[in-house]
Design a protein around this motif. Sequence first.
Motif, mmCIF file in Angstrom:
data_model
loop_
_atom_site.group_PDB
_atom_site.id
_atom_site.type_symbol
_atom_site.label_atom_id
_atom_site.label_comp_id
_atom_site.label_asym_id
_atom_site.label_seq_id
_atom_site.Cartn_x
_atom_site.Cartn_y
_atom_site.Cartn_z
ATOM 1 N N ASN A 1 43.469 49.340 54.139
ATOM 2 C CA ASN A 1 42.276 48.214 54.151
ATOM 3 C C ASN A 1 42.601 47.790 52.531
ATOM 4 O O ASN A 1 43.197 48.470 51.761
ATOM 5 N N THR A 2 41.680 46.699 52.054
ATOM 6 C CA THR A 2 41.883 46.321 50.708
ATOM 7 C C THR A 2 40.250 46.508 50.140
ATOM 8 O O THR A 2 39.400 46.588 50.923
ATOM 9 N N ILE A 3 40.309 46.473 48.920
ATOM 10 C CA ILE A 3 39.469 46.509 47.884
ATOM 11 C C ILE A 3 39.345 45.552 47.010
ATOM 12 O O ILE A 3 40.378 44.762 46.664
ATOM 13 N N ALA A 4 38.380 44.929 46.670
ATOM 14 C CA ALA A 4 37.905 43.704 45.625
ATOM 15 C C ALA A 4 37.819 44.525 44.348
ATOM 16 O O ALA A 4 36.824 45.348 43.803
ATOM 17 N N ILE A 5 38.676 44.068 43.261
ATOM 18 C CA ILE A 5 38.569 44.628 41.872
ATOM 19 C C ILE A 5 38.423 43.243 41.158
ATOM 20 O O ILE A 5 39.137 42.292 41.207
ATOM 21 N N GLU A 6 37.472 43.511 39.939
ATOM 22 C CA GLU A 6 37.361 42.466 38.892
ATOM 23 C C GLU A 6 38.475 42.445 38.131
ATOM 24 O O GLU A 6 38.525 43.524 37.302
ATOM 25 N N VAL A 7 39.087 41.288 38.033
ATOM 26 C CA VAL A 7 40.406 41.324 37.107
ATOM 27 C C VAL A 7 40.518 39.944 36.235
ATOM 28 O O VAL A 7 40.227 38.933 36.964
ATOM 29 N N PRO A 8 40.426 40.032 34.683
ATOM 30 C CA PRO A 8 40.029 41.066 34.137
ATOM 31 C C PRO A 8 38.449 41.549 34.322
ATOM 32 O O PRO A 8 37.883 40.779 34.515
ATOM 33 N N LYS A 9 38.327 42.861 33.979
ATOM 34 C CA LYS A 9 36.946 43.519 34.126
ATOM 35 C C LYS A 9 36.042 42.654 33.133
ATOM 36 O O LYS A 9 36.347 42.399 32.051
ATOM 37 N N GLY A 10 34.789 42.085 33.622
ATOM 38 C CA GLY A 10 34.145 41.399 33.125
ATOM 39 C C GLY A 10 34.057 39.702 33.211
ATOM 40 O O GLY A 10 33.419 39.232 32.808
ATOM 41 N N SER A 11 35.136 39.506 34.165
ATOM 42 C CA SER A 11 35.684 38.046 34.072
ATOM 43 C C SER A 11 34.754 37.441 35.248
ATOM 44 O O SER A 11 34.765 36.330 35.388
#
Length: 155
Positions: A102-112
């Motif tokens: 399955n997939t996960i959503a990751i904030e890239v770059p962090k804080g963007s």
Amino acid sequence: MKRSAGILPYRHTDESVEVWLVHPGGPFWAKKDARGWGVVKGEYGEHETAEIAARREFAEETGVPAPDGRYVELGEFRQSSGKVITVFAVEHDLGDLTVASNTIAIEVPKGSGRFVEFPEIDDARWYDLLTAADKIHAGQLPVLAALVEHLKTLP
């Protein structure tokens, strides 16, 4: 306290015992090999037992049902984050299973504020116990020790 449950498949080969470990996806783990692998696991709440959660998480994160076999609870293992993982071992040869995570959503770059989808698991492999001890997250090393102790009790 957050709780997770996971499954550690293992198999006997002519030379040794091997464990099946997974590598998390996403940019943080992309170049981490040593101490970057672990047990297939995930969080669960009060409405599930640890074993049911471990089986569910295995299916979600690998794309295949949890392996058949006799599940043995290896124990509860506190991680540096404070999370406690209950791990179950099962003797089952998955072969060279290709994961379809399955997939996960990751904030890239962090804080963007920009989120990118990544597979929760990007690789899975069999490792002999000695190699696994170099690959597995430091907080999960006691899981391997517990498996070794369990194996000593078998005929």
